[in-house]
Design an enzyme around this catalytic site. Structure first.
Site, PDB file in Angstrom:
ATOM      1  N   ARG A 106       0.815  -1.213   0.000  1.00 49.65           N
ATOM      2  CA  ARG A 106       0.000   0.000   0.000  1.00 49.65           C
ATOM      3  C   ARG A 106       0.853   1.270   0.000  1.00 49.65           C
ATOM      4  O   ARG A 106       0.333   2.368  -0.126  1.00 49.65           O
ATOM      5  CB  ARG A 106      -0.938   0.004   1.204  1.00 49.65           C
ATOM      6  CG  ARG A 106      -1.946  -1.123   1.179  1.00 49.65           C
ATOM      7  CD  ARG A 106      -2.764  -1.145   2.451  1.00 49.65           C
ATOM      8  NE  ARG A 106      -3.541   0.062   2.599  1.00 49.65           N
ATOM      9  CZ  ARG A 106      -4.850   0.127   2.418  1.00 49.65           C
ATOM     10  NH1 ARG A 106      -5.519  -0.939   2.072  1.00 49.65           N
ATOM     11  NH2 ARG A 106      -5.487   1.268   2.575  1.00 49.65           N
ATOM     12  N   TYR A 109       0.436   4.259  -2.624  1.00 42.91           N
ATOM     13  CA  TYR A 109      -0.617   5.257  -2.399  1.00 42.91           C
ATOM     14  C   TYR A 109      -0.269   6.154  -1.214  1.00 42.91           C
ATOM     15  O   TYR A 109      -0.317   7.382  -1.316  1.00 42.91           O
ATOM     16  CB  TYR A 109      -1.950   4.557  -2.163  1.00 42.91           C
ATOM     17  CG  TYR A 109      -3.108   5.496  -1.961  1.00 42.91           C
ATOM     18  CD1 TYR A 109      -3.572   6.280  -3.017  1.00 42.91           C
ATOM     19  CD2 TYR A 109      -3.753   5.588  -0.733  1.00 42.91           C
ATOM     20  CE1 TYR A 109      -4.651   7.145  -2.841  1.00 42.91           C
ATOM     21  CE2 TYR A 109      -4.828   6.433  -0.554  1.00 42.91           C
ATOM     22  CZ  TYR A 109      -5.277   7.210  -1.617  1.00 42.91           C
ATOM     23  OH  TYR A 109      -6.346   8.066  -1.430  1.00 42.91           O
ATOM     24  N   ASP A 110       0.097   5.524  -0.102  1.00 40.17           N
ATOM     25  CA  ASP A 110       0.408   6.282   1.118  1.00 40.17           C
ATOM     26  C   ASP A 110       1.542   7.280   0.885  1.00 40.17           C
ATOM     27  O   ASP A 110       1.441   8.456   1.249  1.00 40.17           O
ATOM     28  CB  ASP A 110       0.816   5.337   2.258  1.00 40.17           C
ATOM     29  CG  ASP A 110      -0.241   4.296   2.583  1.00 40.17           C
ATOM     30  OD1 ASP A 110      -1.345   4.343   2.014  1.00 40.17           O
ATOM     31  OD2 ASP A 110       0.054   3.417   3.413  1.00 40.17           O
ATOM     32  N   GLU A 111       2.622   6.798   0.268  1.00 43.92           N
ATOM     33  CA  GLU A 111       3.777   7.672   0.052  1.00 43.92           C
ATOM     34  C   GLU A 111       3.512   8.733  -1.003  1.00 43.92           C
ATOM     35  O   GLU A 111       4.019   9.852  -0.911  1.00 43.92           O
ATOM     36  CB  GLU A 111       5.019   6.853  -0.303  1.00 43.92           C
ATOM     37  CG  GLU A 111       5.483   5.936   0.815  1.00 43.92           C
ATOM     38  CD  GLU A 111       5.763   6.673   2.121  1.00 43.92           C
ATOM     39  OE1 GLU A 111       6.442   7.728   2.107  1.00 43.92           O
ATOM     40  OE2 GLU A 111       5.301   6.190   3.173  1.00 43.92           O
ATOM     41  N   LYS A 113       0.701  10.253  -1.411  1.00 46.12           N
ATOM     42  CA  LYS A 113      -0.055  11.294  -0.708  1.00 46.12           C
ATOM     43  C   LYS A 113       0.832  12.047   0.285  1.00 46.12           C
ATOM     44  O   LYS A 113       0.705  13.266   0.440  1.00 46.12           O
ATOM     45  CB  LYS A 113      -1.278  10.684  -0.004  1.00 46.12           C
ATOM     46  CG  LYS A 113      -2.355  10.234  -0.967  1.00 46.12           C
ATOM     47  CD  LYS A 113      -2.912  11.394  -1.766  1.00 46.12           C
ATOM     48  CE  LYS A 113      -4.102  10.992  -2.593  1.00 46.12           C
ATOM     49  NZ  LYS A 113      -4.710  12.131  -3.289  1.00 46.12           N
ATOM     50  N   ASN A 138     -12.590   7.756   5.486  1.00 47.00           N
ATOM     51  CA  ASN A 138     -13.801   6.974   5.242  1.00 47.00           C
ATOM     52  C   ASN A 138     -14.785   7.248   6.375  1.00 47.00           C
ATOM     53  O   ASN A 138     -14.422   7.508   7.476  1.00 47.00           O
ATOM     54  CB  ASN A 138     -13.489   5.469   5.224  1.00 47.00           C
ATOM     55  CG  ASN A 138     -12.690   5.090   4.003  1.00 47.00           C
ATOM     56  OD1 ASN A 138     -12.707   5.802   3.003  1.00 47.00           O
ATOM     57  ND2 ASN A 138     -11.991   3.980   4.083  1.00 47.00           N
TER      58      ASN A 138
END
Length: 138
Positions: A106, A109-111, A113, A138
């Site tokens: 994951r 995506y995390d990095e 952002k 969420n």
């Protein structure tokens, strides 16, 4: 989804531009706001498109910020609670820095952002761009 802004089509102060922000962005005329919401957000999508996800978060953010700087526009980045990684604190306060794994699946995506947030603040501090970051949960 273009349907989300369909009600604005035809308004004299609105123009929808569909563009790959990973490449240079040019918009003629005045620009009041640059909204950077581009990114695969579903794990299915960003795991299938890891390099594109990283490019949107890095090159795309840089290009969108460059447009905001050139036009004197306010910049809004749509970020995510994923910048905290797999949090050890619930709920996460703004002061929490997170528990991240940059090389996990994951991480793309995390990095992306996290980088986008850092780039946004660098443009704010170095170039005086009027920036906003919203972390969507969420």
């Amino acid at each position: 989804n273009p349907d989300n802004v369909a009600h604005l089509v035809g308004h004299p102060r609105f123009e929808f531009v569909r563009h790959d922000v990973s490449t240079f962005v040019y918009v003629a005329g005045d620009v009041d706001h640059v909204l950077h919401f581009a990114s695969p957000a579903s794990p299915i999508d960003y795991l299938r498109l890891p390099i594109q996800t990283l490019k949107v978060g890095s090159l795309g953010t840089h290009n969108a910020l460059g447009l905001a700087k050139a036009k004197g526009a306010r910049f809004l980045l749509a970020s995510t609670s994923e910048v905290y990684g797999d949090p050890q604190v619930h709920p996460q306060p703004e002061s929490y820095w997170g528990h991240v794994n940059p090389v996990g699946s994951r991480g793309v995506y995390d990095e992306a952002k996290r980088f986008a947030e850092a780039m946004t603040m660098a443009y704010h501090r170095s170039h005086g761009v009027d920036t906003r970051i919203v972390r969507i949960f969420n």
